[in-house]
Scaffold this active site. Structure first.
Site, PDB file in Angstrom:
ATOM      1  N   GLY A  36       2.195  -5.593   4.864  1.00 41.24           N
ATOM      2  CA  GLY A  36       2.331  -6.222   3.557  1.00 41.24           C
ATOM      3  C   GLY A  36       1.368  -7.391   3.399  1.00 41.24           C
ATOM      4  O   GLY A  36       0.598  -7.724   4.305  1.00 41.24           O
ATOM      5  N   ALA A  70      10.958  -1.213   4.256  1.00 39.14           N
ATOM      6  CA  ALA A  70      10.170  -1.566   5.437  1.00 39.14           C
ATOM      7  C   ALA A  70      10.218  -0.440   6.453  1.00 39.14           C
ATOM      8  O   ALA A  70      11.294   0.044   6.803  1.00 39.14           O
ATOM      9  CB  ALA A  70      10.724  -2.862   6.055  1.00 39.14           C
ATOM     10  N   ALA A  71       9.053  -0.014   6.922  1.00 40.00           N
ATOM     11  CA  ALA A  71       9.017   1.084   7.894  1.00 40.00           C
ATOM     12  C   ALA A  71       7.614   1.228   8.458  1.00 40.00           C
ATOM     13  O   ALA A  71       6.624   0.829   7.839  1.00 40.00           O
ATOM     14  CB  ALA A  71       9.438   2.401   7.243  1.00 40.00           C
ATOM     15  N   TYR A 137       7.637  10.391  13.006  1.00 42.53           N
ATOM     16  CA  TYR A 137       7.853   9.633  11.769  1.00 42.53           C
ATOM     17  C   TYR A 137       8.952  10.283  10.942  1.00 42.53           C
ATOM     18  O   TYR A 137       9.934   9.632  10.551  1.00 42.53           O
ATOM     19  CB  TYR A 137       6.550   9.559  10.960  1.00 42.53           C
ATOM     20  CG  TYR A 137       6.760   9.157   9.516  1.00 42.53           C
ATOM     21  CD1 TYR A 137       7.312   7.919   9.191  1.00 42.53           C
ATOM     22  CD2 TYR A 137       6.431  10.030   8.481  1.00 42.53           C
ATOM     23  CE1 TYR A 137       7.523   7.557   7.869  1.00 42.53           C
ATOM     24  CE2 TYR A 137       6.628   9.673   7.163  1.00 42.53           C
ATOM     25  CZ  TYR A 137       7.176   8.440   6.855  1.00 42.53           C
ATOM     26  OH  TYR A 137       7.390   8.094   5.545  1.00 42.53           O
ATOM     27  N   HIS A 183      -4.858   7.586   2.740  1.00 40.94           N
ATOM     28  CA  HIS A 183      -4.458   8.339   1.559  1.00 40.94           C
ATOM     29  C   HIS A 183      -5.672   8.794   0.747  1.00 40.94           C
ATOM     30  O   HIS A 183      -6.679   8.090   0.655  1.00 40.94           O
ATOM     31  CB  HIS A 183      -3.518   7.501   0.696  1.00 40.94           C
ATOM     32  CG  HIS A 183      -2.206   7.227   1.368  1.00 40.94           C
ATOM     33  ND1 HIS A 183      -1.355   6.232   0.961  1.00 40.94           N
ATOM     34  CD2 HIS A 183      -1.601   7.816   2.427  1.00 40.94           C
ATOM     35  CE1 HIS A 183      -0.287   6.228   1.738  1.00 40.94           C
ATOM     36  NE2 HIS A 183      -0.424   7.178   2.627  1.00 40.94           N
ATOM     37  N   PHE A 202     -10.781  18.730   3.483  1.00 42.22           N
ATOM     38  CA  PHE A 202     -10.394  19.496   4.662  1.00 42.22           C
ATOM     39  C   PHE A 202      -9.706  20.793   4.239  1.00 42.22           C
ATOM     40  O   PHE A 202      -8.559  20.794   3.826  1.00 42.22           O
ATOM     41  CB  PHE A 202      -9.467  18.668   5.553  1.00 42.22           C
ATOM     42  CG  PHE A 202     -10.139  17.480   6.178  1.00 42.22           C
ATOM     43  CD1 PHE A 202     -10.899  17.623   7.334  1.00 42.22           C
ATOM     44  CD2 PHE A 202     -10.032  16.220   5.595  1.00 42.22           C
ATOM     45  CE1 PHE A 202     -11.529  16.529   7.907  1.00 42.22           C
ATOM     46  CE2 PHE A 202     -10.656  15.118   6.168  1.00 42.22           C
ATOM     47  CZ  PHE A 202     -11.416  15.270   7.326  1.00 42.22           C
ATOM     48  N   ARG A 215      -0.587  19.083  -3.001  1.00 41.49           N
ATOM     49  CA  ARG A 215       0.361  18.047  -2.617  1.00 41.49           C
ATOM     50  C   ARG A 215       1.024  17.471  -3.874  1.00 41.49           C
ATOM     51  O   ARG A 215       0.499  17.567  -4.984  1.00 41.49           O
ATOM     52  CB  ARG A 215      -0.331  16.920  -1.838  1.00 41.49           C
ATOM     53  CG  ARG A 215      -0.903  17.363  -0.482  1.00 41.49           C
ATOM     54  CD  ARG A 215       0.179  17.767   0.478  1.00 41.49           C
ATOM     55  NE  ARG A 215      -0.349  18.163   1.783  1.00 41.49           N
ATOM     56  CZ  ARG A 215      -0.608  19.405   2.140  1.00 41.49           C
ATOM     57  NH1 ARG A 215      -0.408  20.386   1.266  1.00 41.49           N
ATOM     58  NH2 ARG A 215      -1.056  19.694   3.347  1.00 41.49           N
ATOM     59  N   GLY A 277      -2.294  22.223  11.448  1.00 41.62           N
ATOM     60  CA  GLY A 277      -0.960  21.820  11.017  1.00 41.62           C
ATOM     61  C   GLY A 277      -0.839  21.454   9.556  1.00 41.62           C
ATOM     62  O   GLY A 277       0.267  21.181   9.081  1.00 41.62           O
ATOM     63  N   ASP A 278      -1.951  21.456   8.814  1.00 42.05           N
ATOM     64  CA  ASP A 278      -1.878  21.134   7.390  1.00 42.05           C
ATOM     65  C   ASP A 278      -1.415  22.363   6.599  1.00 42.05           C
ATOM     66  O   ASP A 278      -2.161  23.352   6.515  1.00 42.05           O
ATOM     67  CB  ASP A 278      -3.239  20.686   6.863  1.00 42.05           C
ATOM     68  CG  ASP A 278      -3.430  19.182   6.948  1.00 42.05           C
ATOM     69  OD1 ASP A 278      -2.488  18.491   7.382  1.00 42.05           O
ATOM     70  OD2 ASP A 278      -4.521  18.707   6.584  1.00 42.05           O
TER      71      ASP A 278
END
Length: 315
Positions: A36, A70-71, A137, A183, A202, A215, A277-278
């Site tokens: 932050g 928060a993470a 995650y 991102h 990609f 997405r 893996g996408d």
């Protein structure tokens, strides 16, 4: 309401705080500033700079609710250092829930993730889609969802989890400022602004309408509004789960075209093979949120890109 927002100095958290203040709520923020930013223009907000484990020194019976944003949230890091996610997400959230219970706070809204579903291979992910996270995650967020289900049943907490994929856009000067930036939209805008030489695509051979991956993108202001609606809808003793999605999604090429249109820049792009893996498509249904929260995303991809571009230009 009087509310504590954890992670309120971050990208999403700051916009949630902005919206809460605009609706007349009293807001305090707890943030350790790992990702932050101090000095945000959010007049009326009370700031506490520290760890989630310190929430017990902030919360008291005067608080009506907590919004937990928060993470730690980097998939790659979670694979390389899973222990950071067990401590930073799971243990920290348990400590926060202990403080919530001790103070008698009644409402809890949790910023979860659609990563809890893994790669289900369905056209639209609903809340009934089986959860099967593919990285620590997503697993850490799912563990917190399970905590909230038990906490609501045992102690009467009014809890809501919000699951979503990609967030974009800006609200005034409040924009994405991650380091490193992973991102798509902010990285494309860096190319448009001349801060990076070229964009990377990609995978161009996916079974989608233009060969690139699809997405689900939500404007950060739409997302903040969902958090506010969730606070209002939370019911004692229940843990409600909502996916926040468009139900359609956007391809990488469509995002690139929007960036080129908004910025007026060529934005050179180099094609690369698929990343392992996408999946081809990750899209969430927002139908339950529409029915029960009265929430649907209303801001377009073009507006997301335009707002983010303007915020970048004004920085």
């Amino acid at each position: 309401m009087k509310l504590l927002v954890t992670g309120g100095a971050g990208y999403i958290g700051s916009v949630v705080v902005q919206q809460l203040l605009a609706e007349g709520h009293t807001v305090e923020v707890l943030d350790n500033l790992t990702t932050g930013h101090a000095g945000l223009d959010l007049p009326g907000c009370v700031w506490h700079f520290g760890e989630i484990s310190e929430a017990g020194t902030v919360l008291d019976p005067s608080f009506d609710g907590v919004v937990h944003l928060a993470a730690k949230s980097l998939v790659g890091e979670s694979v390389e250092h899973p222990e950071r996610y067990w401590h930073g997400n799971i243990v920290a959230s348990l400590q926060l829930l202990d403080a919530v219970r001790t103070a008698g706070v009644k409402r809890f809204v949790f910023s979860s993730t659609a990563a809890v579903y893994g790669e289900p291979g369905v056209e639209q992910i609903t809340e009934d889609t089986p959860t099967s996270p593919t990285n620590p995650y997503g697993a850490s967020k799912l563990a917190i969802d399970h905590m909230l289900t038990a906490e609501a049943a045992a102690h009467g907490l009014a809890a809501v989890s919000l699951r979503y994929f990609n967030v974009a856009g800006a609200s005034g000067a409040l924009r994405e400022r991650h380091d490193p930036e992973t991102h798509l939209i902010p990285n494309l805008l860096k190319v448009a602004a001349g801060e990076s030489p070229e964009a990377k695509i990609f995978g161009t051979d996916y079974p989608t309408r233009d060969g690139t991956a699809i997405r689900d993108y939500i404007h950060v202001v739409d997302l903040a509004e969902a958090h506010l609606r969730a606070l209002e809808a939370a019911q004692s003793g229940e843990h409600a789960i909502y996916n926040l999605g468009t139900g359609t999604g956007t391809t990488v090429r469509e995002i690139l075209d929007a960036v080129r249109e908004v910025s007026g820049s060529e934005v050179p792009a180099v094609e690369h093979p698929r990343r392992p893996g996408d999946p081809a498509v990750l899209v969430a249904s927002g139908d339950r949120a529409a029915r029960e929260l009265g929430w649907r995303p209303t801001r377009s991809i073009t507006q997301m890109v335009s707002d983010a571009w303007q915020a970048l230009q004004n920085t």
